[in-house]
Write an enzyme that holds these catalytic residues in place. Structure first.
Site, PDB file in Angstrom:
ATOM      1  N   ARG A  71       0.849  -1.189   0.000  1.00  0.00           N
ATOM      2  CA  ARG A  71       0.000   0.000   0.000  1.00  0.00           C
ATOM      3  C   ARG A  71       0.885   1.239   0.000  1.00  0.00           C
ATOM      4  NH1 ARG A  71      -2.880   2.873   4.851  1.00  0.00           N
ATOM      5  NH2 ARG A  71      -4.026   4.442   3.679  1.00  0.00           N
ATOM      6  N   HIS A  73      -3.024  10.803   1.123  1.00  0.00           N
ATOM      7  CA  HIS A  73      -2.492  10.524   2.459  1.00  0.00           C
ATOM      8  C   HIS A  73      -1.876  11.824   2.979  1.00  0.00           C
ATOM      9  CE1 HIS A  73      -1.219   6.997   5.170  1.00  0.00           C
ATOM     10  NE2 HIS A  73      -0.921   8.101   5.835  1.00  0.00           N
ATOM     11  N   GLU A  82      -7.778   8.141   6.426  1.00  0.00           N
ATOM     12  CA  GLU A  82      -8.126   8.736   7.715  1.00  0.00           C
ATOM     13  C   GLU A  82      -8.656  10.166   7.638  1.00  0.00           C
ATOM     14  OE1 GLU A  82      -4.877   8.289  10.425  1.00  0.00           O
ATOM     15  OE2 GLU A  82      -5.028   6.122  10.419  1.00  0.00           O
ATOM     16  N   ASN A 135      -7.718   1.202   9.736  1.00  0.00           N
ATOM     17  CA  ASN A 135      -6.449   1.388  10.435  1.00  0.00           C
ATOM     18  C   ASN A 135      -6.705   1.262  11.925  1.00  0.00           C
ATOM     19  OD1 ASN A 135      -5.396   2.009   7.944  1.00  0.00           O
ATOM     20  ND2 ASN A 135      -5.012   4.172   8.370  1.00  0.00           N
ATOM     21  N   TYR A 163      -4.759   0.768  15.721  1.00  0.00           N
ATOM     22  CA  TYR A 163      -3.538   0.726  16.531  1.00  0.00           C
ATOM     23  C   TYR A 163      -3.830   0.422  17.995  1.00  0.00           C
ATOM     24  CZ  TYR A 163      -1.082   2.699  12.552  1.00  0.00           C
ATOM     25  OH  TYR A 163      -0.543   2.884  11.301  1.00  0.00           O
ATOM     26  N   GLU A 182      -3.734  -0.574   7.988  1.00  0.00           N
ATOM     27  CA  GLU A 182      -2.596  -0.222   8.855  1.00  0.00           C
ATOM     28  C   GLU A 182      -2.784  -0.866  10.216  1.00  0.00           C
ATOM     29  OE1 GLU A 182      -1.739   3.988   9.371  1.00  0.00           O
ATOM     30  OE2 GLU A 182      -2.128   4.355   7.252  1.00  0.00           O
TER      31      GLU A 182
END
Ligand code: GCO
Length: 445
Positions: free
Chosen positions: A78, A122, A167, A294, A296, A349
């Site tokens: 990506r 991005h 995002e 994504n 985390y 991600e």
């Protein structure tokens, strides 16, 4: 006892990066400045004044980097495109040399049998568009659709997978409302409008990408999402968690899948309603082929009324101060699937920053990152078993890189970058990830 967990045949194993974070070559081959080039020059904006001028020098070293991907056995990569490389002045004149770079990169990937997933935005908006209001200006949405068309026109005979935005929540909140990211605005009140324009630009780009593609484009969008947990069962925590969920979970999902904004999200942030024109919500909620997630860390909500702490006892935290909670990935994927049933999902991600040390022998023993990835992959597998149509996983990141306001001080790569020599070293986690890919699975406890 640990047991081998096999992923479905065809599961895509990848790694992710973003243009501004790795490319460097900030002023080469006709590239124009992006809002991040500008923001990096603001005194105090970036840790120790780091910039993206050189970054990982990927613009010149992309062949070496693709060879590394091959060594890891990646099936997908990506990347994102730097919009100001293609439109240095924002709109109008196309910079062919910019397109040529991505053309070479795509061919190199395909020769290595690596499937490119391309993110169009991005975060590196052409500064020239910012000068005309950036995402506050509805015209930027049309500029984005034009840019998407030009890129897909050039690469869309070979590239099938496209991600419009990365995002948009972060762009909205951190970039425009609180100003910690480029363009560094403190226009809190504009939040709803910015979010709407970002989503509208996605909606306008969708048909443009599909029309320009020659290989039946698969188009999606990537959101930063967190499962929201109350810090305790105290009713104040539970109530506040419900409000928080509207903002950090539903704000972008709901318009994309249901064509409406959650009232609670705007109220929660105390934002005026955006100006919406006829047809906008239909464009925004047009079907996508996949959703990129994504993940985390989870969001733990402790109300000031409860006296609870948002730190889970015994939890491990990364160098970013983010709680390690692999179960959160499973919970999140299962929840999204239940609430919105996207046709396909990718983890676009997932990863962690740790304080890596390069040994004299060129090894990096990043045990903690390996454990992080292991935990999350096992939970991704559980989500698949619970019926989530998860088609692939991209570790963030392939390389250590420019971590936005943290500059080069936070390392997320499965490959270590020595910024002085620009030498790359595959970390222990990278070698381990390569084994997972080769076995299409891993041992889970
Ligand atoms: C993000 C960005 C990445 C970050 C990563 C670690 O999507 O926030 O995509 O660019 O580097 O998330 O913070």
């Amino acid at each position: 006892m640990a047991e081998f967990q096999q992923f479905p045949a065809g599961f895509l194993w990848g790694a992710a990066t973003a243009s501004f974070q790795i490319e460097g070559a900030a002023n080469e081959d006709g590239k124009g400045p992006s809002i991040w080039d500008t923001f990096c020059k603001v005194p105090g904006a970036i840790f120790t004044g780091d910039t993206g001028d050189v970054a990982c020098d990927h613009y010149h070293r992309y062949r070496e980097d693709v060879a590394l991907m091959q060594e890891l056995g990646l099936g997908a990569y990506r990347l994102s495109i730097s919009w100001p490389r293609i439109f240095p002045t924002g709109r109008g004149q196309v910079n062919i040399k910019g397109l040529d770079f991505y053309d070479r990169l795509v061919d190199t990937l395909l020769e290595a049998k690596i499937t490119p997933f391309i993110t169009l935005y991005h975060w590196d908006l052409p500064q020239a568009l910012q000068d005309q209001g950036g995402w506050q200006n509805r015209e930027t949405c049309h500029a984005f659709a034009e840019y998407a068309e030009v890129v897909v026109d050039r690469l869309g005979d070979r590239v099938q997978h496209w991600i419009t935005h990365n995002e948009p929540y972060v762009t909205t909140f951190i970039g425009h409302m609180i100003g910690h990211h480029a363009p560094g605005l403190h226009e809190y009140e504009a939040g709803g409008q910015i979010a709407h324009h970002l989503l509208l630009s996605h909606g306008l780009a969708l048909p443009a990408i599909r029309a320009a593609s020659k290989v039946q484009a698969q188009v999606g969008i990537t959101l930063s999402l967190q499962p929201v947990y109350p810090a305790s069962q105290h009713e104040a925590d539970v109530a506040e968690a419900a409000h928080t969920r509207a903002r950090v979970y539903n704000w972008f999902l709901q318009p994309l899948f249901l064509g409406t904004y959650p009232e609670e999200a705007l109220q929660g942030y105390d934002l005026p309603s955006p100006k919406i024109e006829d047809g906008d919500m239909e464009l925004i909620s047009a079907p996508i082929d996949f959703l990129g997630v994504n993940y985390y860390s989870p969001f733990r909500v402790a109300s000031s009324l409860s006296g609870s702490s948002d730190r889970r006892p015994g939890a491990e935290y990364t160098e970013m101060g983010w709680e390690v909670y692999p179960e959160g990935l499973r919970d999140l994927l299962v929840q999204i699937n239940q609430d919105y049933a996207p046709p396909a999902l990718y983890v676009t991600e997932n990863g962690a920053a740790f304080d890596d040390v390069l040994g004299e022998d060129g090894t990096v023993n990043d045990e903690a990152r390996q454990r992080y990835l292991e935990g999350h992959l096992c939970m991704a597998h559980e989500a698949i078993q619970q019926g989530v149509p998860l088609k692939g996983y991209f570790v963030w990141s392939l390389l250590d890189n420019f971590e936005w306001t943290f500059g080069y001080s936070k390392r997320f790569g499965v490959v270590y970058v020595d910024y002085e020599s620009q030498q790359r070293f595959i970390k222990q986690s990278g070698n381990w990830y390569g084994e997972v890919i080769a076995r299409n699975g891993l041992d889970c406890g």
